[in-house]
Design a protein around this motif. Structure first.
Motif, PDB file in Angstrom:
ATOM      1  N   ALA A   1      31.524  21.264  49.775  1.00  0.00           N
ATOM      2  CA  ALA A   1      30.828  22.608  49.612  1.00  0.00           C
ATOM      3  C   ALA A   1      31.885  23.717  49.250  1.00  0.00           C
ATOM      4  N   LEU A   2      32.969  23.399  50.045  1.00  0.00           N
ATOM      5  CA  LEU A   2      33.974  24.569  49.774  1.00  0.00           C
ATOM      6  C   LEU A   2      34.599  24.275  48.339  1.00  0.00           C
ATOM      7  N   GLN A   3      34.898  23.316  47.930  1.00  0.00           N
ATOM      8  CA  GLN A   3      35.048  22.723  46.517  1.00  0.00           C
ATOM      9  C   GLN A   3      34.344  23.407  45.476  1.00  0.00           C
ATOM     10  N   PHE A   4      33.020  23.536  45.749  1.00  0.00           N
ATOM     11  CA  PHE A   4      32.004  24.195  44.808  1.00  0.00           C
ATOM     12  C   PHE A   4      32.359  25.777  44.872  1.00  0.00           C
ATOM     13  N   LEU A   5      32.576  26.200  46.168  1.00  0.00           N
ATOM     14  CA  LEU A   5      32.828  27.728  45.802  1.00  0.00           C
ATOM     15  C   LEU A   5      34.194  27.767  45.079  1.00  0.00           C
ATOM     16  N   GLU A   6      35.379  26.948  45.614  1.00  0.00           N
ATOM     17  CA  GLU A   6      36.471  27.381  44.908  1.00  0.00           C
ATOM     18  C   GLU A   6      36.330  27.397  43.155  1.00  0.00           C
ATOM     19  N   ASN A   7      35.402  26.434  42.757  1.00  0.00           N
ATOM     20  CA  ASN A   7      35.167  25.922  41.470  1.00  0.00           C
ATOM     21  C   ASN A   7      34.350  27.302  40.741  1.00  0.00           C
ATOM     22  N   ASN A   8      33.784  28.054  41.559  1.00  0.00           N
ATOM     23  CA  ASN A   8      33.099  29.184  41.049  1.00  0.00           C
ATOM     24  C   ASN A   8      33.579  30.557  41.348  1.00  0.00           C
ATOM     25  N   GLN A   9      34.856  30.675  42.002  1.00  0.00           N
ATOM     26  CA  GLN A   9      35.542  31.793  41.951  1.00  0.00           C
ATOM     27  C   GLN A   9      36.026  32.260  40.490  1.00  0.00           C
TER      28      GLN A   9
ATOM     29  N   SER B   1      37.647  34.649  37.420  1.00  0.00           N
ATOM     30  CA  SER B   1      39.206  35.215  36.806  1.00  0.00           C
ATOM     31  C   SER B   1      39.454  36.601  37.607  1.00  0.00           C
ATOM     32  N   ASP B   2      38.479  37.671  38.038  1.00  0.00           N
ATOM     33  CA  ASP B   2      38.561  38.669  38.620  1.00  0.00           C
ATOM     34  C   ASP B   2      38.606  38.597  40.049  1.00  0.00           C
ATOM     35  N   GLY B   3      38.521  37.316  40.595  1.00  0.00           N
ATOM     36  CA  GLY B   3      38.531  37.190  41.997  1.00  0.00           C
ATOM     37  C   GLY B   3      37.372  37.162  42.891  1.00  0.00           C
ATOM     38  N   GLY B   4      36.339  37.398  42.042  1.00  0.00           N
ATOM     39  CA  GLY B   4      34.847  37.503  42.694  1.00  0.00           C
ATOM     40  C   GLY B   4      34.081  36.330  42.583  1.00  0.00           C
ATOM     41  N   PHE B   5      33.021  36.261  43.171  1.00  0.00           N
ATOM     42  CA  PHE B   5      32.056  35.255  43.016  1.00  0.00           C
ATOM     43  C   PHE B   5      30.883  35.684  42.571  1.00  0.00           C
TER      44      PHE B   5
ATOM     45  N   GLN C   1      39.474  29.791  57.530  1.00  0.00           N
ATOM     46  CA  GLN C   1      40.550  29.961  56.370  1.00  0.00           C
ATOM     47  C   GLN C   1      40.404  31.723  56.168  1.00  0.00           C
ATOM     48  N   ASN C   2      41.624  31.894  55.642  1.00  0.00           N
ATOM     49  CA  ASN C   2      41.619  33.478  55.329  1.00  0.00           C
ATOM     50  C   ASN C   2      41.339  33.743  53.792  1.00  0.00           C
ATOM     51  N   PRO C   3      40.112  34.761  53.707  1.00  0.00           N
ATOM     52  CA  PRO C   3      39.614  35.045  52.341  1.00  0.00           C
ATOM     53  C   PRO C   3      40.632  35.518  51.507  1.00  0.00           C
ATOM     54  N   ALA C   4      41.885  36.178  52.213  1.00  0.00           N
ATOM     55  CA  ALA C   4      42.755  36.896  51.241  1.00  0.00           C
ATOM     56  C   ALA C   4      43.583  35.768  50.776  1.00  0.00           C
ATOM     57  N   ASP C   5      43.472  34.679  50.953  1.00  0.00           N
ATOM     58  CA  ASP C   5      44.053  33.540  50.390  1.00  0.00           C
ATOM     59  C   ASP C   5      43.558  32.975  49.198  1.00  0.00           C
ATOM     60  N   TRP C   6      42.001  33.195  49.156  1.00  0.00           N
ATOM     61  CA  TRP C   6      41.236  32.725  48.049  1.00  0.00           C
ATOM     62  C   TRP C   6      41.674  33.588  46.863  1.00  0.00           C
ATOM     63  N   GLN C   7      42.569  33.449  45.930  1.00  0.00           N
ATOM     64  CA  GLN C   7      42.852  34.228  44.888  1.00  0.00           C
ATOM     65  C   GLN C   7      42.859  33.508  43.488  1.00  0.00           C
ATOM     66  N   VAL C   8      42.475  34.362  42.567  1.00  0.00           N
ATOM     67  CA  VAL C   8      42.506  33.814  41.103  1.00  0.00           C
ATOM     68  C   VAL C   8      43.476  34.830  40.222  1.00  0.00           C
ATOM     69  N   ASN C   9      44.073  34.422  39.664  1.00  0.00           N
ATOM     70  CA  ASN C   9      45.180  35.353  38.897  1.00  0.00           C
ATOM     71  C   ASN C   9      45.733  36.463  39.739  1.00  0.00           C
TER      72      ASN C   9
ATOM     73  N   VAL D   1      38.666  39.214  48.502  1.00  0.00           N
ATOM     74  CA  VAL D   1      38.708  40.508  49.248  1.00  0.00           C
ATOM     75  C   VAL D   1      38.925  41.673  48.330  1.00  0.00           C
ATOM     76  N   ASP D   2      40.087  41.418  47.486  1.00  0.00           N
ATOM     77  CA  ASP D   2      40.498  42.428  46.585  1.00  0.00           C
ATOM     78  C   ASP D   2      39.022  42.946  45.895  1.00  0.00           C
ATOM     79  N   HIS D   3      38.394  41.664  45.200  1.00  0.00           N
ATOM     80  CA  HIS D   3      37.228  42.225  44.303  1.00  0.00           C
ATOM     81  C   HIS D   3      36.278  42.860  45.119  1.00  0.00           C
ATOM     82  N   LEU D   4      35.933  42.519  46.122  1.00  0.00           N
ATOM     83  CA  LEU D   4      34.968  43.333  47.149  1.00  0.00           C
ATOM     84  C   LEU D   4      35.208  44.867  47.251  1.00  0.00           C
ATOM     85  N   LEU D   5      36.440  44.946  47.477  1.00  0.00           N
ATOM     86  CA  LEU D   5      36.862  46.241  47.808  1.00  0.00           C
ATOM     87  C   LEU D   5      36.896  47.165  46.465  1.00  0.00           C
ATOM     88  N   SER D   6      37.219  46.491  45.303  1.00  0.00           N
ATOM     89  CA  SER D   6      37.204  47.239  44.176  1.00  0.00           C
ATOM     90  C   SER D   6      35.526  47.877  43.954  1.00  0.00           C
ATOM     91  N   LEU D   7      34.626  47.585  44.473  1.00  0.00           N
ATOM     92  CA  LEU D   7      33.182  47.678  44.388  1.00  0.00           C
ATOM     93  C   LEU D   7      32.833  48.725  45.420  1.00  0.00           C
TER      94      LEU D   7
END
Length: 266
Positions: A156-164, A166-170, A193-201, A206-212
């Motif tokens: 399930a976590l791999q599914f989430l990772e595969n769907n993150q 390029s802007d970091g969001g889901f 796990q720390n969501p701040a470590d879930w990054q793309v580019n 967390v960065d993407h969420l805060l951008s909204l």
């Protein structure tokens, strides 16, 4: 109510002047809960447990028993749906239902048996996997004492990772958005796990969420919201996520009961 509690405040104190609190409002309007619809009961239960109320006795009504009465053929609510199973487990665990009780145990097995081959879940048995429901499933399983290291959680976590994206969001409906970010963060936190470590580019979820977030503190669903978006709803999700909480927000420990014994292990 869940957002307020996740932020460490007491929703029973949220009121205007000497008027009723938000919790008083929910209890006074409990007749709006559709008692034949599992998800209605589940959301009401989760709000009550977040507020420190016992859903076994809300003005003389046990919403725990009402929900358990919708347990049929090893699952909760509509037999074609899965979302009412995810939130049913979360609601029951939040109310202190033992993780090895029949209703929780069999519903957990039902959830696990209907994981899609890509590791995710959809809202119903015949639905394709999506981020929101996969995140809810992860939180439900973890709440019922599923280990982080099991294949079902790792897939399930791999599914989430595969769907993150390029802007970091889901995404939902191919659009990255604050609600999917928030639920994904909850799932990530639930497995420690720390969501701040879930990054793309270099951009995290967390960065993407805060951008909204808007200048008034509210959160959009996307950067260019359709008019139907309820910002209070999106903001409630975001608060839980940014407080690094998962559902259920009351964080009760998992209870274990030896069924058939006069004594329970609590």
């Amino acid at each position: 109510v869940m957002a307020i509690a996740a932020a460490g405040e007491d929703p029973n104190d949220w009121k205007v002047d000497s008027g009723p609190s938000i919790v008083d409002y929910l209890i006074a309007n409990r007749d709006m809960v559709n008692l034949s619809k599992a998800t209605d009961i589940e959301r009401f239960m989760l709000s009550m447990t977040a507020a420190g109320k016992d859903p076994r006795d809300i003005n003389g009504t046990s919403y725990v028993e009402l929900l358990k009465n919708l347990f049929v053929n090893g699952q909760i609510g509509n037999e074609a749906w899965l979302n009412d199973d995810f939130w049913g487990v979360l609601a029951l665990v939040s109310a202190g239902e033992p993780a090895n009780s029949t209703v929780v145990c069999e519903t957990v097995e039902f959830i696990k048996a209907h994981q899609n081959v890509d590791g995710g879940w959809g809202w119903a048995l015949n639905a394709g996997s999506d981020v929101d429901n996969t995140a809810a499933a992860i939180m439900a399983l973890i709440s019922a004492n599923e280990e982080n290291s099991t294949d079902v959680i790792k897939s399930a976590l791999q599914f989430l990772e595969n769907n993150q994206q390029s802007d970091g969001g889901f995404p939902t409906w191919d659009t990255t958005n604050s609600a999917s970010d928030s639920w994904a963060i909850g799932a990530i936190c639930s497995v420690e796990q720390n969501p701040a470590d879930w990054q793309v580019n270099g951009t995290s979820v967390v960065d993407h969420l805060l951008s909204l977030q808007n200048d008034d503190g509210s959160f959009n669903w996307t950067r260019n919201d359709p008019i139907w978006v309820n910002k209070a709803w999106m903001t409630s999700y975001a608060i839980v996520a940014l407080c690094l909480k998962q559902y259920p927000v009351n964080g009760l420990p998992v209870y274990v009961r030896i069924e058939g014994s006069q004594n329970a292990l609590w």
